[in-house]
Motif scaffolding. Sequence first.
Motif, PDB file in Angstrom:
ATOM      1  N   ASP A 478     -48.546  88.898 119.973  1.00  0.00           N
ATOM      2  CA  ASP A 478     -49.647  89.628 119.337  1.00  0.00           C
ATOM      3  C   ASP A 478     -49.968  89.055 117.959  1.00  0.00           C
ATOM      4  O   ASP A 478     -51.140  88.892 117.600  1.00  0.00           O
ATOM      5  CB  ASP A 478     -49.289  91.111 119.211  1.00  0.00           C
ATOM      6  CG  ASP A 478     -49.201  91.806 120.566  1.00  0.00           C
ATOM      7  OD1 ASP A 478     -49.715  91.226 121.548  1.00  0.00           O
ATOM      8  OD2 ASP A 478     -48.606  92.897 120.641  1.00  0.00           O
ATOM      9  N   ALA A 479     -48.911  88.752 117.185  1.00  0.00           N
ATOM     10  CA  ALA A 479     -49.145  88.213 115.848  1.00  0.00           C
ATOM     11  C   ALA A 479     -49.798  86.836 115.916  1.00  0.00           C
ATOM     12  O   ALA A 479     -50.662  86.498 115.097  1.00  0.00           O
ATOM     13  CB  ALA A 479     -47.817  88.120 115.079  1.00  0.00           C
ATOM     14  N   TRP A 480     -49.405  86.034 116.904  1.00  0.00           N
ATOM     15  CA  TRP A 480     -49.983  84.697 117.037  1.00  0.00           C
ATOM     16  C   TRP A 480     -51.468  84.790 117.414  1.00  0.00           C
ATOM     17  O   TRP A 480     -52.299  84.080 116.842  1.00  0.00           O
ATOM     18  CB  TRP A 480     -49.229  83.912 118.097  1.00  0.00           C
ATOM     19  CG  TRP A 480     -49.322  82.423 117.883  1.00  0.00           C
ATOM     20  CD1 TRP A 480     -50.408  81.633 118.093  1.00  0.00           C
ATOM     21  CD2 TRP A 480     -48.298  81.565 117.370  1.00  0.00           C
ATOM     22  NE1 TRP A 480     -50.134  80.331 117.777  1.00  0.00           N
ATOM     23  CE2 TRP A 480     -48.836  80.253 117.321  1.00  0.00           C
ATOM     24  CE3 TRP A 480     -46.987  81.757 116.971  1.00  0.00           C
ATOM     25  CZ2 TRP A 480     -48.107  79.159 116.884  1.00  0.00           C
ATOM     26  CZ3 TRP A 480     -46.254  80.673 116.541  1.00  0.00           C
ATOM     27  CH2 TRP A 480     -46.813  79.391 116.493  1.00  0.00           C
ATOM     28  N   GLU A 481     -51.781  85.657 118.358  1.00  0.00           N
ATOM     29  CA  GLU A 481     -53.174  85.818 118.777  1.00  0.00           C
ATOM     30  C   GLU A 481     -54.026  86.365 117.634  1.00  0.00           C
ATOM     31  O   GLU A 481     -55.172  85.948 117.432  1.00  0.00           O
ATOM     32  CB  GLU A 481     -53.244  86.740 119.991  1.00  0.00           C
ATOM     33  CG  GLU A 481     -52.642  86.121 121.252  1.00  0.00           C
ATOM     34  CD  GLU A 481     -52.525  87.120 122.393  1.00  0.00           C
ATOM     35  OE1 GLU A 481     -52.928  88.296 122.172  1.00  0.00           O
ATOM     36  OE2 GLU A 481     -52.043  86.745 123.472  1.00  0.00           O
ATOM     37  N   GLU A 482     -53.478  87.288 116.869  1.00  0.00           N
ATOM     38  CA  GLU A 482     -54.220  87.846 115.737  1.00  0.00           C
ATOM     39  C   GLU A 482     -54.484  86.773 114.686  1.00  0.00           C
ATOM     40  O   GLU A 482     -55.574  86.705 114.112  1.00  0.00           O
ATOM     41  CB  GLU A 482     -53.425  88.999 115.117  1.00  0.00           C
ATOM     42  CG  GLU A 482     -54.150  89.682 113.968  1.00  0.00           C
ATOM     43  CD  GLU A 482     -53.329  90.804 113.365  1.00  0.00           C
ATOM     44  OE1 GLU A 482     -53.765  91.386 112.364  1.00  0.00           O
ATOM     45  OE2 GLU A 482     -52.242  91.098 113.904  1.00  0.00           O
ATOM     46  N   ASN A 483     -53.492  85.917 114.448  1.00  0.00           N
ATOM     47  CA  ASN A 483     -53.688  84.832 113.480  1.00  0.00           C
ATOM     48  C   ASN A 483     -54.758  83.855 113.967  1.00  0.00           C
ATOM     49  O   ASN A 483     -55.580  83.375 113.171  1.00  0.00           O
ATOM     50  CB  ASN A 483     -52.361  84.095 113.260  1.00  0.00           C
ATOM     51  CG  ASN A 483     -52.508  82.919 112.323  1.00  0.00           C
ATOM     52  OD1 ASN A 483     -52.610  83.061 111.117  1.00  0.00           O
ATOM     53  ND2 ASN A 483     -52.525  81.711 112.887  1.00  0.00           N
ATOM     54  N   ASP A 484     -54.771  83.557 115.273  1.00  0.00           N
ATOM     55  CA  ASP A 484     -55.795  82.652 115.816  1.00  0.00           C
ATOM     56  C   ASP A 484     -57.191  83.230 115.623  1.00  0.00           C
ATOM     57  O   ASP A 484     -58.139  82.507 115.289  1.00  0.00           O
ATOM     58  CB  ASP A 484     -55.527  82.392 117.298  1.00  0.00           C
ATOM     59  CG  ASP A 484     -54.311  81.499 117.518  1.00  0.00           C
ATOM     60  OD1 ASP A 484     -53.888  80.840 116.547  1.00  0.00           O
ATOM     61  OD2 ASP A 484     -53.792  81.464 118.645  1.00  0.00           O
ATOM     62  N   LYS A 485     -57.329  84.532 115.820  1.00  0.00           N
ATOM     63  CA  LYS A 485     -58.632  85.167 115.626  1.00  0.00           C
ATOM     64  C   LYS A 485     -59.068  85.087 114.169  1.00  0.00           C
ATOM     65  O   LYS A 485     -60.235  84.819 113.862  1.00  0.00           O
ATOM     66  CB  LYS A 485     -58.570  86.626 116.076  1.00  0.00           C
ATOM     67  CG  LYS A 485     -58.412  86.816 117.570  1.00  0.00           C
ATOM     68  CD  LYS A 485     -58.330  88.302 117.921  1.00  0.00           C
ATOM     69  CE  LYS A 485     -58.135  88.497 119.427  1.00  0.00           C
ATOM     70  NZ  LYS A 485     -58.021  89.942 119.773  1.00  0.00           N
ATOM     71  N   ILE A 486     -58.130  85.313 113.260  1.00  0.00           N
ATOM     72  CA  ILE A 486     -58.453  85.269 111.830  1.00  0.00           C
ATOM     73  C   ILE A 486     -58.881  83.863 111.425  1.00  0.00           C
ATOM     74  O   ILE A 486     -59.870  83.672 110.705  1.00  0.00           O
ATOM     75  CB  ILE A 486     -57.250  85.738 110.991  1.00  0.00           C
ATOM     76  CG1 ILE A 486     -56.999  87.234 111.236  1.00  0.00           C
ATOM     77  CG2 ILE A 486     -57.474  85.470 109.513  1.00  0.00           C
ATOM     78  CD1 ILE A 486     -55.754  87.758 110.564  1.00  0.00           C
ATOM     79  N   GLN A 487     -58.148  82.862 111.902  1.00  0.00           N
ATOM     80  CA  GLN A 487     -58.481  81.488 111.538  1.00  0.00           C
ATOM     81  C   GLN A 487     -59.795  81.042 112.177  1.00  0.00           C
ATOM     82  O   GLN A 487     -60.581  80.318 111.547  1.00  0.00           O
ATOM     83  CB  GLN A 487     -57.350  80.550 111.964  1.00  0.00           C
ATOM     84  CG  GLN A 487     -56.137  80.607 111.030  1.00  0.00           C
ATOM     85  CD  GLN A 487     -55.184  79.453 111.270  1.00  0.00           C
ATOM     86  OE1 GLN A 487     -54.369  79.500 112.191  1.00  0.00           O
ATOM     87  NE2 GLN A 487     -55.295  78.425 110.457  1.00  0.00           N
ATOM     88  N   SER A 488     -60.039  81.458 113.399  1.00  0.00           N
ATOM     89  CA  SER A 488     -61.295  81.073 114.057  1.00  0.00           C
ATOM     90  C   SER A 488     -62.498  81.696 113.366  1.00  0.00           C
ATOM     91  O   SER A 488     -63.605  81.162 113.425  1.00  0.00           O
ATOM     92  CB  SER A 488     -61.264  81.499 115.533  1.00  0.00           C
ATOM     93  OG  SER A 488     -61.142  82.911 115.647  1.00  0.00           O
ATOM     94  N   ALA A 489     -62.284  82.818 112.677  1.00  0.00           N
ATOM     95  CA  ALA A 489     -63.367  83.469 111.933  1.00  0.00           C
ATOM     96  C   ALA A 489     -63.483  82.932 110.519  1.00  0.00           C
ATOM     97  O   ALA A 489     -64.266  83.464 109.724  1.00  0.00           O
ATOM     98  CB  ALA A 489     -63.132  84.979 111.899  1.00  0.00           C
ATOM     99  N   GLY A 490     -62.716  81.893 110.202  1.00  0.00           N
ATOM    100  CA  GLY A 490     -62.785  81.284 108.873  1.00  0.00           C
ATOM    101  C   GLY A 490     -61.789  81.840 107.884  1.00  0.00           C
ATOM    102  O   GLY A 490     -61.837  81.498 106.689  1.00  0.00           O
ATOM    103  N   GLY A 491     -60.858  82.676 108.341  1.00  0.00           N
ATOM    104  CA  GLY A 491     -59.864  83.252 107.446  1.00  0.00           C
ATOM    105  C   GLY A 491     -58.672  82.332 107.228  1.00  0.00           C
ATOM    106  O   GLY A 491     -58.578  81.242 107.801  1.00  0.00           O
ATOM    107  N   MET A 492     -57.739  82.797 106.379  1.00  0.00           N
ATOM    108  CA  MET A 492     -56.549  82.012 106.051  1.00  0.00           C
ATOM    109  C   MET A 492     -55.457  82.213 107.091  1.00  0.00           C
ATOM    110  O   MET A 492     -55.327  83.290 107.685  1.00  0.00           O
ATOM    111  CB  MET A 492     -56.008  82.424 104.673  1.00  0.00           C
ATOM    112  CG  MET A 492     -56.925  82.075 103.515  1.00  0.00           C
ATOM    113  SD  MET A 492     -56.188  82.560 101.943  1.00  0.00           S
ATOM    114  CE  MET A 492     -54.703  81.574 101.957  1.00  0.00           C
ATOM    115  N   ARG A 493     -54.711  81.187 107.300  1.00  0.00           N
ATOM    116  CA  ARG A 493     -53.550  81.267 108.187  1.00  0.00           C
ATOM    117  C   ARG A 493     -52.519  82.209 107.584  1.00  0.00           C
ATOM    118  O   ARG A 493     -52.242  82.160 106.384  1.00  0.00           O
ATOM    119  CB  ARG A 493     -52.951  79.868 108.360  1.00  0.00           C
ATOM    120  CG  ARG A 493     -51.768  79.770 109.317  1.00  0.00           C
ATOM    121  CD  ARG A 493     -51.412  78.300 109.504  1.00  0.00           C
ATOM    122  NE  ARG A 493     -50.353  78.108 110.483  1.00  0.00           N
ATOM    123  CZ  ARG A 493     -49.070  77.923 110.172  1.00  0.00           C
ATOM    124  NH1 ARG A 493     -48.701  77.910 108.901  1.00  0.00           N
ATOM    125  NH2 ARG A 493     -48.168  77.732 111.120  1.00  0.00           N
TER     126      ARG A 493
END
Length: 656
Positions: A478-493
């Motif tokens: 879950d944490a990995w998928e959430e991080n991928d969504k954040i990064q794909s939206a232009g957010g920080m890793r």
Amino acid sequence: MFWKFDLHTSSHLEALLDKEDVTLAELMDEEDVLQECKAQNRRLLQFLSQDQCMQELVRLITTEPPTGVEEVKRFKYSNIACELLTCDVGDINDKLGNEEPLLESLYAFLEQPSPLNPLLASFFSKTIGNLITRKTEQVLSFLRRKEGFLSLVLKHIDTSAMMDVLLRLISCVEPPPLRLETLTWLNEEKLAQRLIELIHPERDEERQSNASQTLCDIIRLSRDQANQLQELSQPDPLLAVLESQESVEQLLQNMFSREGTDSCIVNGIQVLLTLLEIRRPVVDGVMDAQGFERSYTVNSSILLAIQPHLIHFHQLLLQPPKVNKIKKACHNHKCSRNPMLTTLGVLEEPFGNTRLHVARLVASLLYTSSSSHAVIAQELCRLNTMDLLLELFFKYTWNNFLHLQVELCVAAILRPCAHEMRLQPGLGSQEKSHLDASQDQSSSETISQPPVGSESSAYNLMVTHLFQQCHLVPRILDAWEENDKIQSAGGMRRGYMGHLTRIANTVVHNLEKGPVHAQIGKLPEDCRGRWETFVDQTLSETNRKNTIDLTFSDYQIQQMTANFVDQFGFNDEEFTDHDDSIGATFDRIAEININIDAGQDTANTAVFEACSKERIQPFDDEEEEDIWEEKEMSFATQTKSRKRSEPQHFFFEEFI
């Protein structure tokens, strides 16, 4: 050799010593008085060894200088006096160590009211420490006759220099029988118990901190010296007391008495962490077959004392303690709970030093191997402490100190039998990476083989708890998928992704055998499918990116070449394509033209050339001659010095 015959530097000092009414202050004003003392200038040592001079030197390091003097010069003579008394010259050591009145004057410094002047305390500590090392029997005999010596030292323990006095008594006494006698005396004076009493919420922070640090140093020094005391029948008495269940229980009672403060809890945990340390000293530079150093075994009494208080540590993770009263007054109460402005925004509730130390303690307990390990494991599972730590792991996204401790906890649970791989809680990621790499190269059977006895049940219990109650795998996914969504939206890793990668790899590395494989098999089918896809694709690709060798692009090589040329002055032609072959290097050396300007002396030049031809013979000469044979040469050439630039350092950091 130059200084041996250069008498200019000591001429003025000698002139002062010739004066009948020369004073100690006049000599101390000389810049070279300390150097002459260390060089054992006989006249100077005779003057300094006089009773009046020695008393004045001791007075200077134990008495506050006048306040009217400029602050920069106020402690000038005190500093010089300390250097003279501790310059390790036999005459001064003998005089100070053998004369009872001088020792009494020095000891009187401890009888002053608190607080001591920190600078004078350091002078006193350095002087008495030097005497303990150089005049051991005399000084120990003097101190043991003073009934209140230890009480006075502990009275001033808020001054850090007093810690050094205690540590000198423990570490600098030789030979081993005399050291054991000294340790026995300190133990009879209940040094360990008295230091533990100082770690209490009612004590000021400085006193608690210094007492904690002293206890940690005593534990480490005592363990380091254990090998030297093995030849004696009696073990280290101070270490035996500190490792006893009674002492650990007393420390924990102090930590949690009434309203435990953050200072008291942190300082107490530091002592517990030192008691739980698994150290690996190299013996004669030889390591074991696996390339790791030997480790200590933690006394089970320590774990038995900690186990009843695990609930208190768990509660600290839920709610950190209040700050000390002094801090409250300075920071408007509740300062530890106030929001904190960081570079990534406002942190509403800082994690805090106390909870970080609790996390370190949990990691250390999990790494500890003992028959009492099952008791600790059962209590941690009952309290669900690992689930709480994982929750905090993901809540505090940018706290890498916390992330490291949680990673160590997971690694300790999954790899309890790889005892040579155990890490000290608090190690940096670089050191841990080195050990992890060593583990990957070792036998998989060594890693996966389950322990036996009571540790085996604790091992299975903790692994089951980690996967079923703590839901480790779903949390990773879950944490990995959430991080991928954040990064794909232009957010920080997310800040924990590096540690999360290592946790996932730890699970994968322990899948082949044992309960880890069984727990993965018990996952729901959809979760198991997500995990297999994650391991085969996402994690594999991440590991590949993390292990790519560092290479330089063509552009970076051009930039480094240009920088090199700029610094060393080579022409561009020196780096053309025809120089790619290795032979070009030697060709270029052959082309170097070395001109020796011998001036107008053609006769000397002719002699030089003749001698050169005579000594350099062709390799195929039939008459073999010893080219190293001594020959007389009577020629001289005058060459002009060629100025060369200083060697320069070439840095690649800007290109990496």
